[in-house]
Design an enzyme around this catalytic site. Structure first.
Site, mmCIF file in Angstrom:
data_model
loop_
_atom_site.group_PDB
_atom_site.id
_atom_site.type_symbol
_atom_site.label_atom_id
_atom_site.label_comp_id
_atom_site.label_asym_id
_atom_site.label_seq_id
_atom_site.Cartn_x
_atom_site.Cartn_y
_atom_site.Cartn_z
ATOM 1 N N ASP A 33 0.848 -1.196 0.000
ATOM 2 C CA ASP A 33 0.000 0.000 0.000
ATOM 3 C C ASP A 33 0.883 1.246 0.000
ATOM 4 O O ASP A 33 2.021 1.208 0.471
ATOM 5 C CB ASP A 33 -0.903 -0.023 1.250
ATOM 6 C CG ASP A 33 -2.045 0.971 1.149
ATOM 7 O OD1 ASP A 33 -2.320 1.469 0.034
ATOM 8 O OD2 ASP A 33 -2.676 1.254 2.184
ATOM 9 N N HIS A 69 3.083 3.789 -8.860
ATOM 10 C CA HIS A 69 2.888 2.384 -9.273
ATOM 11 C C HIS A 69 4.146 1.861 -9.977
ATOM 12 O O HIS A 69 4.551 0.708 -9.764
ATOM 13 C CB HIS A 69 1.658 2.246 -10.170
ATOM 14 C CG HIS A 69 0.372 2.591 -9.472
ATOM 15 N ND1 HIS A 69 0.101 2.185 -8.176
ATOM 16 C CD2 HIS A 69 -0.722 3.292 -9.872
ATOM 17 C CE1 HIS A 69 -1.099 2.635 -7.822
ATOM 18 N NE2 HIS A 69 -1.609 3.315 -8.825
ATOM 19 N N LEU A 119 11.485 -20.067 -4.730
ATOM 20 C CA LEU A 119 10.346 -19.307 -4.187
ATOM 21 C C LEU A 119 9.111 -19.387 -5.090
ATOM 22 O O LEU A 119 9.235 -19.291 -6.316
ATOM 23 C CB LEU A 119 10.776 -17.835 -4.053
ATOM 24 C CG LEU A 119 9.736 -16.849 -3.533
ATOM 25 C CD1 LEU A 119 9.559 -17.008 -2.028
ATOM 26 C CD2 LEU A 119 10.144 -15.406 -3.856
HETATM 27 C C1 FPP Z 1 -1.668 0.569 -3.538
HETATM 28 O O1 FPP Z 1 -1.198 1.864 -3.658
HETATM 29 C C2 FPP Z 1 -1.134 -0.392 -4.365
HETATM 30 C C3 FPP Z 1 -1.821 -1.122 -5.291
HETATM 31 C C4 FPP Z 1 -2.910 -0.656 -6.165
HETATM 32 C C5 FPP Z 1 -1.426 -2.513 -5.428
HETATM 33 C C6 FPP Z 1 0.018 -2.711 -5.724
HETATM 34 C C7 FPP Z 1 0.401 -2.253 -7.063
HETATM 35 C C8 FPP Z 1 1.685 -2.132 -7.448
HETATM 36 C C9 FPP Z 1 2.836 -2.463 -6.582
HETATM 37 C C10 FPP Z 1 1.923 -1.625 -8.823
HETATM 38 C C11 FPP Z 1 2.591 -2.599 -9.689
HETATM 39 C C12 FPP Z 1 2.046 -3.965 -9.584
HETATM 40 C C13 FPP Z 1 2.276 -4.905 -10.482
HETATM 41 C C14 FPP Z 1 1.961 -6.324 -10.188
HETATM 42 C C15 FPP Z 1 2.871 -4.571 -11.775
HETATM 43 P P1 FPP Z 1 -2.330 2.940 -3.584
HETATM 44 O O2 FPP Z 1 -2.544 3.454 -4.970
HETATM 45 O O3 FPP Z 1 -3.545 2.383 -2.933
HETATM 46 O O4 FPP Z 1 -1.661 3.992 -2.656
HETATM 47 P P2 FPP Z 1 -2.416 5.082 -1.764
HETATM 48 O O5 FPP Z 1 -3.238 4.338 -0.740
HETATM 49 O O6 FPP Z 1 -1.288 5.863 -1.156
HETATM 50 O O7 FPP Z 1 -3.270 5.897 -2.705
#
Ligand code: FPP
Length: 254
Positions: A25, A42, A136
């Site tokens: 997150d 991201h 893994l």
């Molecule tokens: C949350 O950050 C994260 C996600 C939406 C999931 C994880 C996604 C990635 C690590 C991007 C790349 C993933 C892959 C598999 C290519 P958020 O947008 O909710 O952050 P915030 O809460 O600060 O807005």
């Protein structure tokens, strides 16, 4: 178990989790703090996946399950969803050499049929290409929701009961576990980044006895030192599964 190198050399191998799950997150907050677009967060988050996967493989963990896209993430603006799906496809293709070098096998859980065709094809191909890797298991939770997973499992069990293959009294915890998307070892440790104290519909059945670790670091900042801190915290935990540790025999009762 691999050489654990500096940082964790003093932790006995049996004090490390065998299955680590992570709620990644804070990509958006990380970008916002730097005056960048959420998409940059991201992009940075995808790089962190490589760092953490490589280190977990090096440490000899058996499974790393990452919450990469939730069932609820489909509610985000379509532009962000489209970006994430394109990034997922790029990531799945771009990581193939790294998965091979580190003997990592890719798997996935979730309602994978909901993914766009291009991302789904890249996923299926990367899973197939890495299937013989014996190190893994990197399990990506994609279009994943724990309640949806339980609904899907109960539908399968209900269908088997309706077909006369199964009686209601045959249902026990082991059968429910075996009916989930990827039966196997439950996570030993669940890490959440960016400080939120919730589990957000992730692996609800499987985390019944999982140890929790929450860090304020946003996912793009979750580096090897952060991973080691989480593993170090886990190593200090005493897992009791509702029982007693080192209890005198007569203290347990009948
Ligand atoms: C949350 O950050 C994260 C996600 C939406 C999931 C994880 C996604 C990635 C690590 C991007 C790349 C993933 C892959 C598999 C290519 P958020 O947008 O909710 O952050 P915030 O809460 O600060 O807005």
């Amino acid at each position: 178990m691999s050489d654990r190198g500096s940082g964790l050399a003093d932790i006995p191998a049996d004090k490390l989790p065998r299955h680590l799950a992570i709620i990644m997150d804070g990509n958006g907050r990380w970008a916002q703090q730097r005056g960048l677009l959420r998409t940059s967060g991201h992009d940075a988050g995808a790089k962190t996946i490589r760092t953490v996967t490589t280190e977990c493989a090096r440490l000899g963990l058996e499974q790393l399950t990452l919450y990469a896209f939730s069932h609820e993430n489909w509610k985000r603006p379509q532009r962000e969803i489209d970006y994430l799906m394109r990034l997922l496809k790029r990531f799945l293709i771009g990581e193939r050499p790294t998965l091979a070098e580190n003997d990592v096998r890719l798997t996935a859980i979730g309602r994978l049929d909901s993914l766009p065709d291009a991302a789904r094809a890249a996923l299926d191909e990367t899973i197939a290409l890495s299937a013989d890797n014996g190190g893994l298991n990197l399990c990506l939770a994609l279009s994943y929701g724990a309640r949806a997973e339980l609904v899907d499992a109960f539908r399968v069990l209900g269908t088997r009961i309706a077909a006369g293959e199964l009686a209601p009294e045959d249902i026990d915890e082991a059968l429910i576990s075996a009916s989930l998307y990827q039966p196997g070892r439950d996570p030993d440790l669940l890490v959440r980044t960016a400080g939120e104290m919730r589990v957000s519909n992730f692996l609800l059945w499987q985390i019944s006895y999982t140890e929790l670790h929450v860090t304020d670091a946003c996912w793009p900042d979750f580096d090897v030192a952060e991973l080691h801190a989480a593993l170090r915290a886990y190593a200090t935990r005493t897992r009791k599964y509702g029982g007693l540790v080192d209890a005198p025999r007569d203290a347990v009762g009948p």
